[in-house]
Design an enzyme around this catalytic site. Structure first.
Site, PDB file in Angstrom:
ATOM      1  CG  ASP A  77       4.323   0.944   1.396  1.00 26.74           C
ATOM      2  OD1 ASP A  77       4.079   2.120   1.093  1.00 26.74           O
ATOM      3  OD2 ASP A  77       5.277   0.298   0.922  1.00 26.74           O
TER       4      ASP A  77
ATOM      5  CG  ASP B 268       3.812  -0.120  -2.406  1.00 26.37           C
ATOM      6  OD1 ASP B 268       2.707   0.262  -2.833  1.00 26.37           O
ATOM      7  OD2 ASP B 268       4.741   0.656  -2.135  1.00 26.37           O
TER       8      ASP B 268
ATOM      9  NE  ARG C 246       3.322   6.083  -6.996  1.00 24.29           N
ATOM     10  CZ  ARG C 246       4.389   6.223  -6.212  1.00 24.29           C
ATOM     11  NH1 ARG C 246       4.502   5.469  -5.121  1.00 24.29           N
ATOM     12  NH2 ARG C 246       5.330   7.093  -6.507  1.00 24.29           N
TER      13      ARG C 246
END
Length: 451
Positions: A231, A274, A327
């Site tokens: 990420d 995240d 998301r």
């Protein structure tokens, strides 16, 4: 101030993560900015972007002791970096003392100590061959019943380990990482904020944290998938974080340009931001998330209740989510407040959902604005993964009020969601009317907007 750059007058040597890096020091003070932010609410206190702290009442990140990052840094803990090697050296020097790390220009994570770019081939383990990997694990040969194993999978994993050691950078406690000017960028890197407290990340473009060595998983779904790591920014087990005025994008390597192998997209990107494994008290404000698939997880596993239950409290406000597939965020466990964000979805083929409702989640989605292109259905803004209540109120779609929950339940009855997340957010500063959100957010969000 310590300055890590090619034109510094004094040089020294430091060993960081087993690699000897050339460092430079300069006695001049850090150049301060003149303002804090753009939009209806800057969410800052302090005289400059790099000395700013999160304002009281500005989201979950302001709860308890608040988020100040490196605001109290002394002259010896203010660093300016111009290469990835210098950046990681500065993080090691910070070591948890209040520190400010100023990013100037582009830091290419796949580069050597002098900043010269390298390629994926430079991190491949001897004997690894992607062509051989494809031949060995072709479903016509391997099938779909078992995970891949054997020599080429072992060599792929070894290659991935070498890349991870290069592109991951660990941010210590009490640190502010801030871009200088309008063009500060981290290219191909993955910032890890793990098991610390009090971190600020501002005014940076995060571009293309791509996996050189994705894994083929024939057991993922009915026809297999390519799965990637890395990420752009991971908040893992960390408290009091403020992520503000950044831009996150796949940039030079969009998924639309990637090839397909075994009939599936060769996916080289994971998430943009995240929040996982007990992360808590986070404010995400005035960022742009653009042209990506798996954008933001808040809670990464249904089985992580021991870490996540009672945590994962996050506020998202005044962010732009532009042409992201899903998301935005997907939530498990956490009390998450999403207000005054602008969601832009131009084409139905590139949109799955915005708000993912997961196990024990308590999402509040209020006063957001959605700009949807032809064929993008408001009913799909919500997505039910597990049974959990959700609060939606005063959201606008294409300039008109829409009851997102009612529309979803009417059109997708097999995914009926329950109302009322069971809590009322109180940590909000200025709240804009949803009709004004597109104008306010589009003008103020993203890197390069701080004054």
């Amino acid at each position: 101030m310590r300055t890590f750059g090619r034109h510094a007058r004094l040089t020294a040597t430091a060993v960081v993560c087993g690699t000897t890096l050339a460092l430079a020091t300069l006695a001049a003070p850090a150049q301060a900015g003149t303002g804090a932010g753009s939009g209806a609410s800057t969410g800052t206190t302090g005289r400059s972007a790099e000395r700013a702290a999160l304002a009281p009442g500005d989201g979950w990140g302001s709860a308890g002791t608040g988020t100040t990052g490196g605001r109290a840094a002394d002259a010896g803990h203010v660093f300016t970096v111009t290469t990835w090697a210098e950046f990681r050296a500065a993080l090691a020097k910070a070591a948890g003392a209040p520190s400010i790390i100023r990013v100037k220009g582009t830091l290419d994570a796949l580069s050597d100590e002098q900043g010269t770019p390298r390629t994926c081939a430079d991190y491949a383990a001897p004997g690894y061959s992607f062509a051989q990997y494809l031949a060995d694990y072709d479903p016509a040969v391997w099938g779909y019943e078992n995970p891949v194993s054997g020599e080429q999978e072992d060599l792929r994993a070894a290659s991935a380990k070498q890349q991870a050691a290069q592109i991951m950078a660990y941010v210590p406690a009490n640190t502010t990482v801030v871009g200088v000017g309008r063009d500060a960028r981290i290219l191909g890197g993955s910032l890890q904020v793990r098991n610390v407290d009090n971190v600020i990340v501002r005014n940076l473009t995060f571009e293309d944290a791509y996996d050189c060595f994705p894994q083929w998983d024939p057991t993922d779904g009915d026809v297999g998938e390519w799965n990637s790591e890395y990420d752009n920014l991971v908040v893992y087990g960390t408290t009091h974080v403020w992520v503000d005025h950044n831009t996150f994008t796949d940039g030079r390597r969009p998924d639309s340009a990637q090839p397909r192998y075994f009939g599936r997209l060769y996916q080289q990107h994971d998430g943009l931001l995240d929040l996982v494994r007990g992360a808590d008290l986070v404010t995400v404000s005035w960022n742009v998330f653009a042209d990506h698939d798996k954008t933001m997880l808040i809670g990464n596993s249904d089985s992580a209740a021991a870490d996540d239950r009672g945590k994962l409290k996050a506020t998202l406000h005044h962010n732009q989510f532009r042409n992201v597939k899903e998301r935005a965020p997907r939530v498990r466990f956490g009390q998450v407040d999403t207000y005054n964000n602008h969601y832009v979805a131009e084409r139905p083929e590139n949109f799955g959902y915005s708000f993912g409702i997961g196990i024990e989640s308590q999402l509040v989605a209020e006063k957001n604005a959605f700009t949807l292109g032809a064929g993008v259905r408001p009913a799909t803004i919500l997505k039910k993964w597990k049974d959990a209540p959700v609060t939606t109120a005063d959201n606008y779609v294409n300039g008109r009020p829409v009851d997102l929950l009612a529309v979803h339940n009417a059109e997708i009855p097999e995914e009926t969601l329950r109302p009322d997340a069971g809590w009322t957010p109180t940590l909000r500063t200025a709240v804009d009317p949803p009709r004004a959100v597109p104008r306010v957010v589009d003008a103020g969000a993203g890197a390069g907007k701080l004054r």
